[in-house]
Design an enzyme around this catalytic site. Structure first.
Site, PDB file in Angstrom:
ATOM      1  N   SER A   1     -93.304 -69.499 -53.835  1.00  0.00           N
ATOM      2  CA  SER A   1     -92.264 -68.486 -53.631  1.00  0.00           C
ATOM      3  C   SER A   1     -91.510 -68.719 -52.331  1.00  0.00           C
ATOM      4  O   SER A   1     -92.095 -69.153 -51.328  1.00  0.00           O
ATOM      5  CB  SER A   1     -92.952 -67.121 -53.576  1.00  0.00           C
ATOM      6  OG  SER A   1     -92.057 -66.141 -53.121  1.00  0.00           O
TER       7      SER A   1
ATOM      8  N   TYR B   1     -99.579 -60.914 -50.585  1.00  0.00           N
ATOM      9  CA  TYR B   1     -99.131 -61.669 -51.766  1.00  0.00           C
ATOM     10  C   TYR B   1     -98.508 -62.993 -51.327  1.00  0.00           C
ATOM     11  O   TYR B   1     -98.870 -64.068 -51.817  1.00  0.00           O
ATOM     12  CB  TYR B   1     -98.122 -60.840 -52.584  1.00  0.00           C
ATOM     13  CG  TYR B   1     -97.220 -61.690 -53.426  1.00  0.00           C
ATOM     14  CD1 TYR B   1     -97.692 -62.275 -54.604  1.00  0.00           C
ATOM     15  CD2 TYR B   1     -95.905 -61.977 -53.035  1.00  0.00           C
ATOM     16  CE1 TYR B   1     -96.869 -63.103 -55.358  1.00  0.00           C
ATOM     17  CE2 TYR B   1     -95.091 -62.796 -53.775  1.00  0.00           C
ATOM     18  CZ  TYR B   1     -95.572 -63.352 -54.942  1.00  0.00           C
ATOM     19  OH  TYR B   1     -94.758 -64.191 -55.675  1.00  0.00           O
TER      20      TYR B   1
ATOM     21  N   LYS C   1     -99.657 -67.287 -51.661  1.00  0.00           N
ATOM     22  CA  LYS C   1     -98.831 -68.430 -52.086  1.00  0.00           C
ATOM     23  C   LYS C   1     -98.908 -69.531 -51.017  1.00  0.00           C
ATOM     24  O   LYS C   1     -99.068 -70.710 -51.334  1.00  0.00           O
ATOM     25  CB  LYS C   1     -97.372 -67.999 -52.282  1.00  0.00           C
ATOM     26  CG  LYS C   1     -97.153 -67.051 -53.442  1.00  0.00           C
ATOM     27  CD  LYS C   1     -97.358 -67.759 -54.773  1.00  0.00           C
ATOM     28  CE  LYS C   1     -97.118 -66.859 -55.963  1.00  0.00           C
ATOM     29  NZ  LYS C   1     -97.583 -67.441 -57.235  1.00  0.00           N
TER      30      LYS C   1
HETATM   31  C1  WQD Z   1     -83.927 -57.713 -54.174  1.00  0.00           C
HETATM   32  C2  WQD Z   1     -82.938 -56.920 -53.329  1.00  0.00           C
HETATM   33  C3  WQD Z   1     -83.957 -55.096 -52.137  1.00  0.00           C
HETATM   34  C4  WQD Z   1     -85.046 -52.817 -55.740  1.00  0.00           C
HETATM   35  C5  WQD Z   1     -89.658 -59.826 -54.123  1.00  0.00           C
HETATM   36  C6  WQD Z   1     -90.837 -60.514 -53.459  1.00  0.00           C
HETATM   37  C7  WQD Z   1     -90.840 -61.957 -53.794  1.00  0.00           C
HETATM   38  C8  WQD Z   1     -90.833 -62.161 -55.282  1.00  0.00           C
HETATM   39  C9  WQD Z   1     -89.689 -61.431 -55.918  1.00  0.00           C
HETATM   40  C10 WQD Z   1     -92.571 -61.810 -56.899  1.00  0.00           C
HETATM   41  C11 WQD Z   1     -83.483 -56.526 -51.943  1.00  0.00           C
HETATM   42  C12 WQD Z   1     -82.975 -54.575 -53.168  1.00  0.00           C
HETATM   43  C13 WQD Z   1     -84.576 -53.765 -54.858  1.00  0.00           C
HETATM   44  C14 WQD Z   1     -84.396 -51.545 -55.798  1.00  0.00           C
HETATM   45  C15 WQD Z   1     -82.841 -52.310 -54.113  1.00  0.00           C
HETATM   46  N1  WQD Z   1     -92.071 -61.682 -55.765  1.00  0.00           N
HETATM   47  N2  WQD Z   1     -83.488 -53.525 -54.070  1.00  0.00           N
HETATM   48  N3  WQD Z   1     -83.310 -51.349 -54.976  1.00  0.00           N
HETATM   49  O1  WQD Z   1     -87.665 -58.278 -52.388  1.00  0.00           O
HETATM   50  O2  WQD Z   1     -86.192 -60.301 -52.714  1.00  0.00           O
HETATM   51  O3  WQD Z   1     -88.480 -60.329 -53.569  1.00  0.00           O
HETATM   52  O4  WQD Z   1     -89.690 -60.086 -55.507  1.00  0.00           O
HETATM   53  O5  WQD Z   1     -93.220 -61.927 -57.691  1.00  0.00           O
HETATM   54  O6  WQD Z   1     -91.947 -62.545 -53.232  1.00  0.00           O
HETATM   55  O7  WQD Z   1     -90.759 -60.331 -52.071  1.00  0.00           O
HETATM   56  O8  WQD Z   1     -86.791 -58.905 -54.710  1.00  0.00           O
HETATM   57  O9  WQD Z   1     -85.829 -57.664 -56.598  1.00  0.00           O
HETATM   58  O10 WQD Z   1     -87.461 -56.486 -55.061  1.00  0.00           O
HETATM   59  O11 WQD Z   1     -85.168 -57.034 -54.221  1.00  0.00           O
HETATM   60  O12 WQD Z   1     -81.850 -52.054 -53.417  1.00  0.00           O
HETATM   61  O13 WQD Z   1     -84.792 -50.636 -56.555  1.00  0.00           O
HETATM   62  O14 WQD Z   1     -82.682 -55.674 -53.985  1.00  0.00           O
HETATM   63  O15 WQD Z   1     -83.916 -54.326 -50.978  1.00  0.00           O
HETATM   64  O16 WQD Z   1     -82.397 -56.576 -51.056  1.00  0.00           O
HETATM   65  P1  WQD Z   1     -87.248 -59.408 -53.219  1.00  0.00           P
HETATM   66  P2  WQD Z   1     -86.370 -57.480 -55.223  1.00  0.00           P
END
Ligand code: WQD
Length: 334
Positions: A124, A149, A153
């Protein structure tokens, strides 16, 4: 010879299975269905038009894994199985270390015993931590992860490097995923989060479907184009194709190689919401709430190494990703 795909019934694993089979590989799936359903295997079989051997086992179970390796001719492993909920990993770190690290060790030991030398790992972008400038390149220092998590990785990456160092006939490919979204064009496989989604795209599709009332945007005061967080979203089918390229690479090289799997382009939360609305015609009601603890403002991949050495690059657009995510959501809930 066949590829063992751990976690093959999961969101990413199922797309890798479909892609591998399309490229002529024989695939054996191992999945304990702790965060997936046996229906997914039927969907993969439907897409590929052939039966897919599947072992309903926990890959930490060394006896069950030994039996699998004895019964099947496995020459490569793609290891996707693992717990992946960031928030849960903060509350239950040992659950994550036990499961994720133990799974990788158990698979490596079975490979060693059965003379299997190629390991492709589902890593990741989270391993780049918060200290590196963007875009992230594979040579940057890794390991300053903000949650358990992410650290699993990173630790597994390090373990795999050591294993490859100790055996010069082994080939390890570490694939650092950015943010996979989208679904297979058949709409038969896609992301099926349990309960309230943590990730942005499933929250958007559930809001469009009326399952969630309003999307919460976590902060609009980041130093980005519109103040919302920026990520490198990649279509899960492009990501899956990256694994086919990685397997080819592993058959030609020994040692450890690391590749980013992203598009090289950053998209903000608001840009993704707008793209979704354009691509699907659905309105997404949203409100801006506070920042989510642990979130970074912006990151995306440098994809030049994957392009040069894997001869792979992502092809699908943000609109394709939105359209396919929505098509899958509609197929799920009508
Ligand atoms: C993306 C953007 C949020 C939800 C995480 C893990 C990573 C991987 C993928 C997996 C950010 C914003 C999100 C919401 C929002 N893990 N957001 N409202 O955080 O980049 O990565 O997931 O198995 O290791 O860290 O992905 O999709 O959660 O967020 O505004 O309801 O969307 O703040 O900017 P992230 P995400």
């Amino acid at each position: 010879m066949a590829v063992l795909l751990s976690g093959g019934a999961g969101y990413i694993g199922s797309h890798i299975a479909a892609e591998l089979i399309e490229h002529g590989y024989d695939v054996v799936i191992a999945d304990d269905f702790s965060n997936s359903s046996p229906d997914v295997i039927a969907a993969i079989e439907h897409i590929s038009g052939r039966p897919v051997p599947c072992y309903a086992i926990d890959v930490k179970d060394n006896l069950a894994l030994d039996k699998l390796f004895s019964e099947q001719h496995i020459d490569s492993v793609i290891h996707c199985a693992g717990f992946k909920a960031v928030g849960e990993s903060v509350r239950l770190p040992l659950k994550y270390y036990r499961n994720n690290i133990d799974s990788a060790i158990t698979i490596l030991e079975a490979m060693q015993k059965h003379g299997c030398k190629r390991f492709v790992f589902s890593s990741s972008a989270t391993v780049y931590g918060s200290e590196n400038p963007v875009p992230y390149t594979e040579s940057m220092p890794a390991g300053s992860c903000s949650n358990p998590y992410g650290r699993t990785k990173y630790f597994i990456e390090e373990m795999l490097k050591d294993a490859a160092n100790a055996d010069n006939t082994m080939s390890v490919v570490l694939l650092r995923y950015f943010n996979p979204i989208g679904a297979h064009e058949s709409a038969l496989i896609g992301e099926r989060p349990n309960g309230i989604p943590n990730n942005l795209m499933p929250y958007i599709t559930q809001t469009a479907a009326g399952i969630r009332e309003t999307l919460n945007i976590f902060g609009n005061d980041y130093p980005t184009i519109d103040g919302t967080g920026v990520r490198d979203y990649i279509h899960v089918v492009d990501l899956a194709k990256g694994h086919v390229a990685a397997l080819g690479y592993a058959s030609r090289h020994t040692g450890t190689a690391i590749f980013n799997l992203g598009t090289g382009k950053g998209t903000s939360v608001l840009e993704l919401v707008r793209a979704f609305e354009r691509a699907t015609g659905m309105a997404i009601p949203y409100k801006v709430t506070g920042r989510r603890p642990g979130d970074l403002a912006a990151y995306w991949a440098d994809t030049s190494k994957a392009e040069a050495e894997l001869n792979w690059h992502a092809e699908k657009t943000i609109e394709d990703m939105c359209r396919d995510s929505w098509r899958f959501q509609k197929a799920l809930h009508g």
